[in-house]
Design an enzyme around this catalytic site. Structure first.
Site, PDB file in Angstrom:
ATOM      1  CG  ASN A   1      76.735 -19.906  30.278  1.00 45.58           C
ATOM      2  OD1 ASN A   1      77.672 -20.678  30.474  1.00 45.58           O
ATOM      3  ND2 ASN A   1      76.897 -18.600  30.111  1.00 45.58           N
TER       4      ASN A   1
ATOM      5  CB  CYS B   1      83.723 -22.417  26.839  1.00 45.78           C
ATOM      6  SG  CYS B   1      83.258 -23.782  27.917  1.00 45.78           S
ATOM      7  N   GLY B   2      87.129 -22.516  28.045  1.00 40.50           N
ATOM      8  CA  GLY B   2      88.413 -23.206  27.898  1.00 40.50           C
ATOM      9  C   GLY B   2      88.281 -24.721  27.840  1.00 40.50           C
TER      10      GLY B   2
ATOM     11  CG  HIS C   1      86.848 -15.229  34.148  1.00 40.33           C
ATOM     12  ND1 HIS C   1      86.404 -16.432  34.668  1.00 40.33           N
ATOM     13  CD2 HIS C   1      86.865 -15.383  32.814  1.00 40.33           C
ATOM     14  CE1 HIS C   1      86.175 -17.265  33.679  1.00 40.33           C
ATOM     15  NE2 HIS C   1      86.434 -16.663  32.543  1.00 40.33           N
TER      16      HIS C   1
ATOM     17  CD  GLU D   1      81.787 -22.596  34.299  1.00 41.56           C
ATOM     18  OE1 GLU D   1      80.981 -22.475  33.360  1.00 41.56           O
ATOM     19  OE2 GLU D   1      82.712 -23.443  34.315  1.00 41.56           O
TER      20      GLU D   1
ATOM     21  CB  CYS E   1      85.928 -22.663  35.322  1.00 38.10           C
ATOM     22  SG  CYS E   1      85.517 -21.265  34.274  1.00 38.10           S
ATOM     23  N   GLY E   2      88.021 -23.684  32.641  1.00 34.90           N
ATOM     24  CA  GLY E   2      89.298 -23.439  31.986  1.00 34.90           C
ATOM     25  C   GLY E   2      89.614 -21.964  31.851  1.00 34.90           C
TER      26      GLY E   2
ATOM     27  N   GLY F   1      88.359 -19.719  33.599  1.00 36.87           N
ATOM     28  CA  GLY F   1      88.499 -19.237  34.969  1.00 36.87           C
ATOM     29  C   GLY F   1      89.887 -19.486  35.526  1.00 36.87           C
TER      30      GLY F   1
HETATM   31  N1  LIG Z   1      83.300 -23.693  31.624  1.00 40.65           N
HETATM   32  C1  LIG Z   1      83.964 -22.686  30.799  1.00 40.65           C
HETATM   33  C2  LIG Z   1      83.587 -21.286  31.188  1.00 40.65           C
HETATM   34  C3  LIG Z   1      82.234 -20.990  30.772  1.00 40.65           C
HETATM   35  C4  LIG Z   1      82.028 -19.518  30.899  1.00 40.65           C
HETATM   36  C5  LIG Z   1      80.574 -19.156  30.888  1.00 40.65           C
HETATM   37  N2  LIG Z   1      79.933 -19.567  32.124  1.00 40.65           N
HETATM   38  C6  LIG Z   1      80.409 -17.668  30.703  1.00 40.65           C
HETATM   39  O1  LIG Z   1      79.249 -17.224  30.739  1.00 40.65           O
HETATM   40  O2  LIG Z   1      81.406 -16.973  30.503  1.00 40.65           O
HETATM   41  C7  LIG Z   1      85.475 -22.825  30.776  1.00 40.65           C
HETATM   42  O3  LIG Z   1      85.962 -23.950  30.950  1.00 40.65           O
HETATM   43  O4  LIG Z   1      86.129 -21.798  30.517  1.00 40.65           O
END
Ligand SMILES: N[C@H](CCC[C@H](N)C(=O)O)C(=O)O
Length: 270
Positions: free
Chosen positions: A66, A75-76, A154, A200, A209-210, A212
């Site tokens: 991050n 990180c999807g 999450h 995030e 956010c994948g 997510g």
């Molecule tokens: N952008 C990412 C999620 C990043 C997760 C990160 N922020 C964490 O600390 O878990 C996605 O597409 O899944």
């Protein structure tokens, strides 16, 4: 000395990708934060590194960081981008990504859409993790969110509007989440479609956010709100999420190569 990088995004969730398969780079948390900075650095939601895979059958070992320098287990959107990058480099349409959360098989379809098997959701309190043995389907917070891990923590709030988005940072740091958490706000439109915005962990609100989206569909199915195949509309675009009968969560969406560049890492704080 200049170091090459790829700039990619998945529905506007953007990444700087460094290929360390020919040699490790001096990427400290401080330097990662400096490189991710929107004005003083290259700028990205996550910084991604590629290293040689060590797991049987995997093509590449991927790590996600991050902008605050913290590491994420999943990180999807970046996983789709790395799968797309491997295909561009090798012609392999079915790469396997080794991550800290496990090996993720991917598939690049002829139309360019990328599907990543994000693995099995973890719904036990210790797996999220939470600070206490709580019911992860309804946490003792205002809004009673559900929690799940997709390799990263999450919490999903089911809402009628997105006014709670401004509380994302406080919720991210709630003591209930010893490793902090990604905070999703899901507005279910019908049993096969929802809208989602995510604050995030370590990054703030992103365009998509994948993991997510995967978490939101799993939590919504657990609540009986949507079917196991659901479209998730994020600010940056739509993902198709399927919580399959084998308990794996499949995420399908686009991956975009924005540009390639070079950077002098020595110019950034270490
Ligand atoms: N952008 C990412 C999620 C990043 C997760 C990160 N922020 C964490 O600390 O878990 C996605 O597409 O899944």
């Amino acid at each position: 000395m200049l170091t090459s990088f790829y700039k990619m995004h998945g529905l506007g969730n953007d990444f700087v990708i460094f290929d360390e398969r020919t040699g490790h780079l001096p990427l400290t948390p401080v330097r990662i934060a400096a490189l991710a900075h929107r004005r003083r650095g290259i700028g990205c939601d996550q910084l991604v590194t590629l290293r040689p895979a060590c797991a049987e059958g995997a093509d590449v070992f991927v790590r996600f960081f991050n902008p605050d320098g913290s590491e994420a287990g999943a990180c999807g959107n970046a996983s789709r981008c790395v799968a797309d990058l491997i295909w561009r480099q090798t012609g392999n349409r079915t790469p396997v990504l080794q991550t800290r959360a496990g090996c993720l098989p991917a598939n690049i379809a002829p139309d360019g859409l990328v599907t990543v098997d994000m693995g099995e959701p973890q719904t036990q309190w210790q797996q999220i993790p939470l600070s206490d043995p709580l019911d992860t389907l309804s946490l003792p917070l205002v809004g009673s969110p559900a929690a799940v891990s997709m390799g990263n923590p999450h919490a999903t709030f089911f809402v009628d509007d997105f006014s709670m988005l401004s509380q994302g940072s406080a919720l991210e740091h709630d003591p209930l989440f010893p490793d902090r958490a990604n905070i999703g706000f899901a507005l279910v439109e019908n049993p096969t479609r929802m809208r989602l915005k995510v604050h995030e962990r370590g990054a703030g609100v992103t365009e998509a956010c994948g993991s997510g989206a995967c978490a939101a569909v799993v939590n919504a199915v657990r609540r009986g709100l949507v079917e196991r195949i659901c479209e998730v509309e994020l600010d940056g675009g739509v993902l198709r999420i399927e919580w399959a009968a084998n308990n794996h969560v499949l995420m399908t969406g686009s991956a975009t190569m924005a540009f390639e560049g070079t950077v002098d890492l020595a110019a950034y704080a270490s």
